[in-house]
Write an enzyme that holds these catalytic residues in place. Structure first.
Site, mmCIF file in Angstrom:
data_model
loop_
_atom_site.group_PDB
_atom_site.id
_atom_site.type_symbol
_atom_site.label_atom_id
_atom_site.label_comp_id
_atom_site.label_asym_id
_atom_site.label_seq_id
_atom_site.Cartn_x
_atom_site.Cartn_y
_atom_site.Cartn_z
ATOM 1 N N LYS A 103 1.038 -1.427 -0.076
ATOM 2 C CA LYS A 103 -0.126 -0.041 -0.441
ATOM 3 C C LYS A 103 1.023 1.535 0.568
ATOM 4 O O LYS A 103 0.338 2.555 -0.221
ATOM 5 C CB LYS A 103 -0.557 -0.285 1.086
ATOM 6 C CG LYS A 103 -2.618 -1.300 1.165
ATOM 7 C CD LYS A 103 -3.831 -0.777 2.346
ATOM 8 C CE LYS A 103 -4.162 -1.677 1.399
ATOM 9 N NZ LYS A 103 -5.629 -1.858 2.106
ATOM 10 N N LYS B 201 -4.897 -9.263 -6.596
ATOM 11 C CA LYS B 201 -5.868 -9.302 -5.069
ATOM 12 C C LYS B 201 -7.360 -8.002 -6.253
ATOM 13 O O LYS B 201 -6.878 -7.545 -6.389
ATOM 14 C CB LYS B 201 -5.734 -9.635 -4.024
ATOM 15 C CG LYS B 201 -6.756 -9.038 -3.228
ATOM 16 C CD LYS B 201 -5.913 -9.153 -1.714
ATOM 17 C CE LYS B 201 -6.298 -7.558 -1.198
ATOM 18 N NZ LYS B 201 -6.922 -7.591 -0.050
ATOM 19 N N LYS C 184 -10.585 -2.908 -3.707
ATOM 20 C CA LYS C 184 -11.135 -1.452 -3.217
ATOM 21 C C LYS C 184 -10.413 -0.830 -4.668
ATOM 22 O O LYS C 184 -11.223 0.688 -5.236
ATOM 23 C CB LYS C 184 -11.643 -1.034 -2.222
ATOM 24 C CG LYS C 184 -12.525 -1.596 -1.402
ATOM 25 C CD LYS C 184 -12.953 -1.410 0.227
ATOM 26 C CE LYS C 184 -13.704 -1.942 1.127
ATOM 27 N NZ LYS C 184 -12.374 -1.856 1.747
HETATM 28 N N1 AQP Z 1 -9.629 -9.764 -3.108
HETATM 29 C C1 AQP Z 1 -10.209 -10.481 -1.653
HETATM 30 N N2 AQP Z 1 -10.754 -11.618 -1.411
HETATM 31 C C2 AQP Z 1 -10.909 -11.948 -0.845
HETATM 32 N N3 AQP Z 1 -11.361 -11.607 0.477
HETATM 33 C C3 AQP Z 1 -10.155 -10.232 0.773
HETATM 34 N N4 AQP Z 1 -10.744 -9.323 1.577
HETATM 35 C C4 AQP Z 1 -10.246 -7.807 0.943
HETATM 36 N N5 AQP Z 1 -10.191 -7.989 -0.552
HETATM 37 C C5 AQP Z 1 -10.175 -9.731 -1.011
HETATM 38 C C6 AQP Z 1 -11.051 -9.173 3.336
HETATM 39 O O1 AQP Z 1 -12.114 -8.729 3.335
HETATM 40 C C7 AQP Z 1 -12.079 -8.178 4.355
HETATM 41 C C8 AQP Z 1 -12.350 -6.595 4.903
HETATM 42 O O2 AQP Z 1 -10.943 -5.496 4.001
HETATM 43 P P1 AQP Z 1 -10.608 -4.882 4.591
HETATM 44 O O3 AQP Z 1 -12.375 -3.446 4.119
HETATM 45 O O4 AQP Z 1 -10.159 -4.117 5.592
HETATM 46 O O5 AQP Z 1 -10.080 -4.186 2.752
HETATM 47 P P2 AQP Z 1 -8.366 -4.842 2.112
HETATM 48 O O6 AQP Z 1 -8.437 -6.588 2.804
HETATM 49 O O7 AQP Z 1 -7.489 -3.668 2.457
HETATM 50 O O8 AQP Z 1 -8.993 -5.099 1.061
HETATM 51 P P3 AQP Z 1 -9.085 -3.953 -0.447
HETATM 52 O O9 AQP Z 1 -10.982 -4.457 0.362
HETATM 53 O O10 AQP Z 1 -9.333 -4.984 -1.778
HETATM 54 O O11 AQP Z 1 -9.113 -2.811 -0.309
HETATM 55 P P4 AQP Z 1 -7.745 -1.700 -0.558
HETATM 56 O O12 AQP Z 1 -7.718 -1.516 -2.164
HETATM 57 O O13 AQP Z 1 -7.249 -0.718 0.151
HETATM 58 O O14 AQP Z 1 -6.547 -2.748 0.204
HETATM 59 C C9 AQP Z 1 -10.781 -8.258 4.839
HETATM 60 O O15 AQP Z 1 -11.195 -9.790 6.053
HETATM 61 C C10 AQP Z 1 -10.389 -8.825 3.824
HETATM 62 O O16 AQP Z 1 -9.444 -10.029 3.829
#
Ligand code: AQP
Length: 335
Positions: free
Chosen positions: A115, A199, A202
């Site tokens: 990140k 992955k 968002k």
């Molecule tokens: N691609 C994914 N597949 C399975 N699980 C996922 N999670 C996130 N992406 C995937 C799970 O969703 C929960 C909430 O995630 P978060 O809001 O903490 O965001 P994050 O893990 O940082 O991932 P994002 O949504 O992709 O955001 P960005 O783009 O900011 O990195 C967690 O349980 C996570 O494991």
């Protein structure tokens, strides 16, 4: 102080673009746990601000995560649903745990490296300390189980190490339980529709990379139609998906949505071209997601209801976390 045996804590960041990975990897798995565990589901707005958030969007994204929880089947009357910034125990315990966790542990965290990107000097201190705040989120409730997607496994290990070090340093054996990750189902890591090696996320600049929980049936069908695949038909067995990340991802998504294994999906679609498989996947995704997105829309139109859920949840979260934080302060010698 009695140690809970079955307490679940998990959270989702209100950073917008809630997607199929968040749903299949996390939110959907929260639902059955409410039958067997005491569940605390948080909207982790303090985590969200580790990268820039527009204040107006943050408020609306916070309500959207609550709507997604409820629309997916989490009952706000029996489970605790609240936003992190309303319960100061998270911030207070995070500071204490910042003094327990080691810099060397944080330096190994791959999410920070991903990140922060190349210009690490410009990343916020909060982004670096994120895993310690996550440890505090869990330990403030002495939670025993944490349902998450696979990407959070390393952070969970840091939470366990932090809990163990606190217990050892302060000669408080078993004060903090070592929280167990619950990485459940066939879609623990949903990949980008544009690049099956990355992955689904968002923050991906391409909206075509993810199916969001706001997408219409047409959006879903279009994104699946445009998903990156290869020219070969689907194989007969799971081994045949090796080296085909786009195909593997779509088969995994179908399996998760249908409640099947990948082998079952291939038994049904072996030899099929993507021109056949993609429309079938789109129909299934619309069938499973549309009722949830529809209900989310309805809930989002009633912000007073959502704010009421958050206020009641915050009261209940305080009631659990405050005595635990009080005991932590005694243990470390704060008077
Ligand atoms: N691609 C994914 N597949 C399975 N699980 C996922 N999670 C996130 N992406 C995937 C799970 O969703 C929960 C909430 O995630 P978060 O809001 O903490 O965001 P994050 O893990 O940082 O991932 P994002 O949504 O992709 O955001 P960005 O783009 O900011 O990195 C967690 O349980 C996570 O494991």
């Amino acid at each position: 102080m009695e140690q809970p045996r079955n307490r679940v804590f998990s959270g989702v960041q209100p950073t917008g673009n809630l997607h199929l990975g968040n749903y299949l990897g996390a939110i959907r798995n929260f639902v059955p746990l409410q039958q067997t565990h005491e569940c605390i589901y948080c909207v982790v707005d303090m985590h969200a601000i580790t990268v820039w958030q527009d204040p107006k969007e943050l408020a609306s994204n916070t309500r959207e995560v609550v709507a997604a929880y409820i629309a997916s089947g989490i009952d706000p009357s029996t489970n605790v649903i609240f936003n992190q910034s309303k319960v100061s125990a998270h911030a207070e315990l995070a500071w204490i745990l910042n003094c327990v966790a080691r810099i060397g542990w944080l330096n190994r965290m791959t999410q920070f490296k991903d990140k922060a990107g190349k210009d690490r000097e410009k990343a916020s201190v909060g982004l670096y300390a994120y895993p310690v705040l996550m440890a505090a989120d869990i330990l403030a409730y002495r939670a025993t189980h944490v349902p998450v997607g696979e990407d959070q496994k390393q952070h969970l290990e840091l939470a366990r190490d932090t809990a163990q070090k606190f217990n050892n340093d302060f000669d408080a054996p078993d004060f903090f339980p070592l929280p167990e990750p619950l990485i459940m189902g066939p879609a623990t890591r949903v990949m980008s529709l544009r690049d099956g090696t990355k992955k689904m996320s968002k923050s991906d600049p391409s909206d075509l990379s993810r199916i969001t929980m706001r997408d219409s049936a047409d959006d879903i069908a279009k994104k699946i139609r445009k998903a990156q695949t290869d020219p070969d038909p689907l194989p007969e067995a799971v081994e045949g998906l090796a080296g085909r990340p786009g195909a593997d991802n779509l088969v995994g998504i179908y399996a998760a949505l249908a409640g099947l294994s990948k082998a079952d999906v291939l038994a049904r679609f072996a030899g099929a071209q993507f021109s056949v498989f993609k429309p079938a996947l789109a129909d299934l995704a619309v069938e499973k997601l549309s009722p949830i997105t529809g209900e989310m829309k309805r809930l989002m139109a009633d912000s007073a209801y959502i704010d009421g859920v958050l206020a009641q949840g915050a009261d209940r979260a305080h009631a659990v976390a405050d005595p635990i934080l009080g005991r932590v302060k005694e243990i470390i010698g704060f008077i």
